[in-house]
Design a protein around this motif. Structure first.
Motif, short mmCIF file in Angstrom:
data_model
loop_
_atom_site.label_atom_id
_atom_site.label_comp_id
_atom_site.label_asym_id
_atom_site.label_seq_id
_atom_site.Cartn_x
_atom_site.Cartn_y
_atom_site.Cartn_z
N GLU A 1 -7.77 72.78 -29.78
CA GLU A 1 -7.85 73.22 -28.40
C GLU A 1 -7.05 72.31 -27.48
O GLU A 1 -7.17 71.09 -27.53
N PHE A 2 -6.20 72.93 -26.67
CA PHE A 2 -5.43 72.25 -25.65
C PHE A 2 -4.48 71.20 -26.23
O PHE A 2 -4.22 70.16 -25.63
N GLY A 3 -3.96 71.45 -27.44
CA GLY A 3 -2.85 70.66 -27.94
C GLY A 3 -3.19 69.43 -28.75
O GLY A 3 -2.30 68.70 -29.15
N LYS A 4 -4.45 69.14 -29.03
CA LYS A 4 -4.79 67.95 -29.79
C LYS A 4 -4.58 68.21 -31.29
O LYS A 4 -4.86 69.29 -31.79
N ILE B 1 -2.58 72.48 -34.48
CA ILE B 1 -3.11 72.02 -33.21
C ILE B 1 -4.58 72.37 -33.13
O ILE B 1 -5.11 73.10 -33.96
N HIS C 1 -5.28 80.46 -25.66
CA HIS C 1 -4.89 79.20 -25.05
C HIS C 1 -3.45 78.89 -25.43
O HIS C 1 -2.88 79.50 -26.34
N SER C 2 -2.89 77.91 -24.75
CA SER C 2 -1.51 77.51 -25.00
C SER C 2 -1.45 76.01 -25.27
O SER C 2 -2.21 75.24 -24.69
N ALA C 3 -0.56 75.60 -26.16
CA ALA C 3 -0.30 74.19 -26.42
C ALA C 3 1.19 74.01 -26.62
O ALA C 3 1.86 74.86 -27.20
N THR C 4 1.72 72.90 -26.12
CA THR C 4 3.14 72.62 -26.27
C THR C 4 3.37 71.13 -26.42
O THR C 4 2.56 70.31 -25.98
N ASN C 5 4.47 70.77 -27.07
CA ASN C 5 4.87 69.37 -27.15
C ASN C 5 6.04 69.08 -26.22
O ASN C 5 6.70 68.06 -26.35
N ASP D 1 5.22 72.27 -19.97
CA ASP D 1 3.87 72.03 -19.50
C ASP D 1 3.84 71.86 -17.98
O ASP D 1 2.99 72.41 -17.29
#
Length: 204
Positions: free
Chosen positions: A91-94, A89, A126-130, A135
């Protein structure tokens, strides 16, 4: 929303650790997992990591200080290594072809995941999720209690942490914040701007 695995890389005492939670054969009983160990072996770090999967993260490059979990991150830099099967991933899940030297990956049922990572830009996490359910949940636990969002699940964190700061005991007044806003804080009375999360308010 079953948590199936927890992977920590350069977090606290853990260099590269993966824990898989076995699936119970009984559908009508909750799974219970117990971590034991001497002081400093990483028990609290595991709890911080699990709680962070559902916690609220500020948008943009802001230091996320909930539970002070960021203090367990050894590095705030990315790396160009490509580990087989790694979730990549930015920043911010991209999507990206980079990963981060210090990160936590929480595996959820049906191949969902949450990743918490040390950001080289702001030296915060930071956090990211699918998973849109996670979310939406994390984004709404700080919303007004009068919002129309319906929670399909709730997540709480508890700790044996005994510190309570000195405070004046006043008459309990109407609670203007969302009662779930600090449901994942291990330090329950750490105040936020314009909000009063005192013991009085928590009792209410």
């Amino acid at each position: 929303m079953k948590i199936e695995s927890l992977e920590l890389k350069n977090i606290g005492v853990f260099d590269d650790e993966k824990i898989v939670f076995p699936i119970s054969s009984s559908d009508d009983k909750a799974d219970i997992h117990i971590f034991t160990g001497i002081n400093g072996s990483g028990k609290s770090t595991l709890l911080f990591a699990l709680a962070s999967a559902f916690d609220y993260f500020e948008k943009g490059h802001k230091n996320h200080v909930s539970n002070f979990f960021y203090k367990r991150f050894r590095f705030f830099e990315n790396t160009d290594y490509k580990k087989p099967g790694a979730i990549l991933i930015s920043e911010f899940g991209k999507p990206t072809n980079q990963n981060y030297r210090s990160e936590v990956t929480i595996g959820i049922k049906d191949e969902a995941f949450v990743k918490i990572y040390g950001c080289p830009g702001c030296k915060g996490i930071h956090s990211a999720t699918n998973n849109p359910n996670i979310d939406n949940y994390s984004g709404n636990i700080k919303s007004s209690p009068n919002s129309q969002f319906e929670f399909e699940f709730v997540a709480f964190a508890y700790s044996g942490y005994r510190y309570v700061s000195s405070e004046e005991v006043n008459t309990i007044s109407a609670f203007k914040g969302n009662p779930l806003a600090q449901s994942l804080e291990f330090i329950k009375n750490r105040a936020e701007p314009n909000q009063n999360y005192s013991i009085n308010q928590w009792i209410l």
